[in-house]
Design an enzyme around this catalytic site. Structure first.
Site, PDB file in Angstrom:
ATOM      1  N   ASP A   1      82.647 116.722  63.326  1.00  0.00           N
ATOM      2  CA  ASP A   1      82.101 117.114  61.537  1.00  0.00           C
ATOM      3  C   ASP A   1      83.429 116.462  60.921  1.00  0.00           C
ATOM      4  O   ASP A   1      84.719 116.470  61.277  1.00  0.00           O
ATOM      5  CB  ASP A   1      82.257 118.807  62.632  1.00  0.00           C
ATOM      6  N   HIS A  43      75.921 116.923  57.301  1.00  0.00           N
ATOM      7  CA  HIS A  43      76.826 118.614  57.016  1.00  0.00           C
ATOM      8  C   HIS A  43      76.688 118.510  55.954  1.00  0.00           C
ATOM      9  O   HIS A  43      77.869 119.716  55.896  1.00  0.00           O
ATOM     10  CB  HIS A  43      78.070 117.932  58.430  1.00  0.00           C
ATOM     11  N   HIS A  88      80.726 121.128  52.283  1.00  0.00           N
ATOM     12  CA  HIS A  88      81.018 121.490  52.905  1.00  0.00           C
ATOM     13  C   HIS A  88      80.637 123.100  53.018  1.00  0.00           C
ATOM     14  O   HIS A  88      82.141 123.661  53.231  1.00  0.00           O
ATOM     15  CB  HIS A  88      82.045 121.379  53.696  1.00  0.00           C
ATOM     16  N   HIS A 114      86.195 118.321  65.592  1.00  0.00           N
ATOM     17  CA  HIS A 114      86.388 117.815  64.337  1.00  0.00           C
ATOM     18  C   HIS A 114      87.437 116.371  63.991  1.00  0.00           C
ATOM     19  O   HIS A 114      88.789 116.351  65.394  1.00  0.00           O
ATOM     20  CB  HIS A 114      87.231 118.630  63.710  1.00  0.00           C
TER      21      HIS A 114
END
Length: 279
Positions: free
Chosen positions: A99, A150, A154, A244
């Site tokens: 991510d 995503h 964020h 990540h």
């Protein structure tokens, strides 16, 4: 990279189909009852063959308007109430996801390790990061990885209006298409904070919501050894691992992947990416 300069795999496939169709139907073949090409009968020696006008037949494509597979409307994406937490797959199949990227400090190292072991993974990217580093998405496309949405910046979606959520998602879809060559088919809410609007808007944009089964918590920088242990202890058929490649110092995440990936493969796990059954 300009949008009109991109040739997606889907467009290339259609272009190739068109070329093959043109060569195969230029008076060389008719179609038999079994769907296989049948060569035309050779004319008998002697008098010239009398050419009769072609009549409509169930075995000919009448009219011939184009090549390639028939166009069909895409199936409607279901609006879910909870995200998918694991994947359905036969055998010992797992999915690795990363991510918050792409980040030129850490994403290339992850891609290098995946390439070394010929493994495909999923990258849930933020639109703002893609806009700065589109070349990393081009590499993901070239190496067969799946890219998911995503959001742009964020944010915590549960604190945004429906209009703001749509903007976060749709802008990211657009920039992914420009850099990767296809619009994303998966999305993941930042912080795992889902709400009804996120599920509805994601479905409207053609995306399925995917969460995770095992969280490595690598964003807390617990140490490479701890990350490796969490992956190995959580491994199992259909498991989705969350790590990540951006959002902070991800040195431990890069090192951990180099350790646990070969161990998973040696244990008989097949690392793959999910496939949308209805596409």
């Amino acid at each position: 990279m300009q949008k009109d300069q991109l040739f997606t795999r889907r467009r290339m496939l259609l272009a190739g189909t068109a070329a093959a169709g043109a060569a195969g139907t230029a008076g060389l073949f008719a179609w038999g009852t079994g769907g296989e090409p049948v060569p035309p009968a050779a004319p008998a020696a002697g008098a010239p063959v009398r050419r009769l006008p072609m009549k409509p037949s169930a075995y000919r494509l009448q009219p011939l308007t184009g090549y390639g597979p028939p166009s069909t409307a895409p199936r409607r994406i279901p609006v879910r109430r909870v995200p998918l937490l694991r994947v359905s797959a036969r055998g010992r199949t797992m999915v690795l996801t990363f991510d918050d990227g792409p980040d030129p400090r850490y994403t290339p190292g992850i891609l290098d390790t995946l390439a070394e072991y010929d493994v495909r993974a999923m990258f849930f990217v933020c639109g703002a990061m893609v806009a700065e580093h589109p070349e990393l998405l081009a590499r993901m496309a070239d190496e067969g990885h799946v890219v998911g949405n995503h959001t742009w910046s964020h944010p915590l979606l549960t604190r945004l209006s429906r209009r703001q959520i749509r903007s976060e998602m749709s802008r990211t879809c657009d920039v992914i298409e420009d850099a990767y060559g296809e619009r994303p088919r998966w999305f993941r809410a930042p912080y795992g904070a889902w709400n009804r609007a996120a599920f509805q808007l994601g479905a409207e944009l053609g995306m399925e919501p995917l969460a995770w089964t095992v969280d490595t918590l690598d964003w807390t920088t617990p140490g490479t050894h701890t990350i490796v242990n969490r992956v190995e202890q959580g491994a199992g058929p259909g498991v989705v691992i969350l790590s990540h490649d951006a959002g902070g110092d991800r040195t431990q995440s890069v090192r951990a992947l180099r350790r646990y990936l070969p161990q998973l493969l040696d244990s008989g796990y097949h690392i793959s990416v999910p496939h949308r059954q209805h596409l």
